[in-house]
Enzyme design. Structure first.
Site, short mmCIF file in Angstrom:
data_model
loop_
_atom_site.label_atom_id
_atom_site.label_comp_id
_atom_site.label_asym_id
_atom_site.label_seq_id
_atom_site.Cartn_x
_atom_site.Cartn_y
_atom_site.Cartn_z
N TYR A 103 0.86 -1.03 -0.01
CA TYR A 103 0.03 0.04 -0.19
C TYR A 103 0.84 1.35 -0.16
O TYR A 103 0.27 2.46 0.02
CB TYR A 103 -1.01 0.02 1.13
CG TYR A 103 -2.26 -0.01 0.62
CD1 TYR A 103 -2.89 0.71 -0.53
CD2 TYR A 103 -3.69 -0.81 1.35
CE1 TYR A 103 -4.31 0.54 -0.71
CE2 TYR A 103 -4.63 -0.90 1.02
CZ TYR A 103 -5.07 -0.20 -0.17
OH TYR A 103 -6.54 0.05 -0.45
N SER A 187 1.91 -7.98 0.72
CA SER A 187 1.06 -7.12 1.57
C SER A 187 -0.22 -6.95 0.84
O SER A 187 -1.02 -7.83 0.42
CB SER A 187 1.66 -5.89 2.02
OG SER A 187 1.12 -5.23 3.09
N ASP A 269 3.04 -9.02 13.34
CA ASP A 269 2.77 -8.02 12.36
C ASP A 269 1.73 -7.06 12.67
O ASP A 269 0.67 -7.42 12.84
CB ASP A 269 2.57 -8.81 10.98
CG ASP A 269 2.35 -7.75 9.95
OD1 ASP A 269 2.05 -6.76 10.04
OD2 ASP A 269 2.63 -8.20 8.65
N HIS A 297 5.90 -5.89 8.23
CA HIS A 297 5.72 -4.52 8.39
C HIS A 297 6.45 -3.91 9.53
O HIS A 297 5.70 -3.27 10.39
CB HIS A 297 4.44 -4.47 8.57
CG HIS A 297 3.43 -4.87 7.30
ND1 HIS A 297 3.04 -6.06 7.07
CD2 HIS A 297 3.05 -4.23 5.98
CE1 HIS A 297 2.37 -6.05 5.78
NE2 HIS A 297 2.46 -4.91 5.33
#
Length: 334
Positions: A103, A187, A269, A297
Site C-alpha cells: 500500500y 502485503s 505483524d 511490516h
C-alpha cells in the site's frame, strides 16, 4: 500482546502469535453463494481481450534489461501506470513476471526481483501512482474504503482486474513469456494476487508475501496499524458494507487456487494480522510452500532483514524446476 507508542499517540499492537497455533487451520468461514460467479464475470469483463498501452518514457537500462514506464487502459476506465523490464535479447526470455505492490505504492521497478531470463511488469493499482489521475484516492486508509458500498465498485476489485490486464500487456510486449507467467506480490499486492489468480489460467506459479485481506472475519477483530483499521472503523457506522468484503477475501479466493503457491507469513505483524496471513496459506489446495517470517511490516534492522530473506525465498520458489514443486514444505522463522 505487547504495545508501544507510535507518532500521533496511537498504540501500535505488536501481537505475536505462537507458531503452533498459527499452523492449525481455522474453521472455514461462510462465503457468498455466488462468489465464483462474481469473479468469473469480473474476469470476463476485464481480463479478456486486448489492452491498449503506450510507452511514456524510457528508464535507465540495466546490464540485462531495458526499462520503461508505460500507461495502459485500466479496468477502472482510466489510464494506469506500469513499469516494464524486458531483456535486451528476446531470445533470452524464459519467463514472465507480474509484480504487485504494497500500500505504499511504487515509483519504479524493483530490479532486484527480476532475473536475467525474465520479462517483468510492475503495475500500479488504480489510484496509487501520482502521475496517473484516478477517481480512487492514493492514501491507503481512503483507498481501501473507495467504492466499498457495493462489490462492483470496490477499489480492490479493480486492483485485481488490473493484474490480469498487466499480464496481457506483458504478453504483448514479450510473447515468449506465454506458458511461464508468474506472479509475486507482498502485503496489499499479496492479497490482491490471491483474489486475481484463480480466474486467470495464464499464470503458472505465485509468491504471496504477508498477504493482506485474508479472513476478514478474523482480521476485523483486531486493531492494527494498516488499512484494515480504516475498514474496521468504517464498519462501525456502515455495517452494510460488510458484505462487500466477503467478495474480496484473499483466503476465500485462495481456496480456488490450483497453481503452486509460496506464502511468506509472519508470526508478528502490526499491520496485517498474522492469522489472516496464515489463513491464506491454509486455504490453498494445490502445491504450496510456507516460509515463516519472524515479523512483517516492522521498521528497523530486524524488519529489513525479514523482508530481504522473504524476498529471496520468493525468488527461489519461482525459479524452482517444476519437479520440485510437489507436496508441501514448511520452513522455520526468518
Amino acid at each position: 500482546m505487547r504495545s508501544q507508542p507510535v507518532p500521533g499517540g496511537t498504540p501500535e499492537e505488536l501481537t505475536e502469535y505462537s507458531l503452533g497455533a498459527l499452523l492449525v487451520p481455522t474453521p472455514e468461514q461462510p462465503e457468498p453463494d455466488d462468489f465464483d460467479r462474481f469473479w468469473q464475470s469480473t474476469f470476463e469483463e476485464f481480463g479478456t481481450g486486448a489492452v491498449a498501452w503506450r510507452t511514456v518514457r524510457e528508464g535507465d537500462a540495466t546490464p540485462t534489461h531495458r526499462v520503461s514506464e508505460i500507461r495502459f487502459d485500466s479496468s477502472a476506465n482510466e489510464p494506469a501506470t506500469a513499469f516494464v523490464m524486458v531483456p535486451h535479447a528476446a531470445s533470452a526470455i524464459r519467463r514472465g513476471l507480474v509484480v504487485g505492490h504494497g500500500y505504499g505504492g511504487r515509483t519504479g521497478p524493483d530490479v532486484e526481483r527480476v532475473p536475467a531470463d525474465t520479462a517483468a511488469i510492475f503495475p500500479c493499482a488504480p489510484g496509487t501512482h501520482p502521475d496517473a489521475p484516478s477517481r480512487f484516492p492514493a492514501l491507503p486508509a481512503e483507498h481501501v474504503l473507495a467504492g466499498i458500498a457495493h462489490r462492483d465498485t470496490y477499489s480492490l476489485r479493480f486492483a485485481a482486474a488490473d493484474v490480469w490486464r498487466a499480464a496481457t500487456v506483458l504478453l504483448d510486449l514479450a510473447a515468449p513469456t506465454a506458458g511461464a507467467l508468474d506472479f509475486s506480490g507482498s502485503s496489499f499486492g499479496g492479497g490482491i494476487g490471491a483474489m486475481a489468480l484463480p480466474w486467470d489460467a495464464r499464470f503458472r506459479r505465485a509468491a504471496l508475501d504477508v498477504p493482506s485481506f485474508g479472513a476478514h472475519a478474523i482480521r476485523l477483530t483486531r486493531r492494527c496499524t494498516g488499512s484494515g483499521e480504516a475498514v474496521r472503523t468504517h464498519l462501525r457506522t456502515h455495517p452494510e458494507a460488510r458484505s462487500t468484503l466477503d467478495y474480496h477475501d484473499a483466503a476465500t479466493a485462495a481456496r480456488r487456487l490450483r497453481l503452486p503457491v509460496h506464502v511468506g507469513a509472519a508470526v508478528l505483524d502490526p499491520a496485517v494480522d498474522p492469522r489472516g496471513q496464515f489463513a491464506v496459506y491454509h486455504a490453498l489446495t494445490g502445491p504450496r510452500r510456507l516460509t515463516v517470517r519472524a515479523n512483517g511490516h516492522i521498521d528497523g534492522p530486524e524488519g529489513r532483514l525479514a523482508d530481504a530473506l522473504a524476498l529471496q525465498a520468493s525468488i527461489d520458489f519461482l525459479a524452482l524446476p517444476d519437479d520440485r514443486l510437489l507436496g508441501e514444505t514448511s520452513t522455520g522463522p526468518l
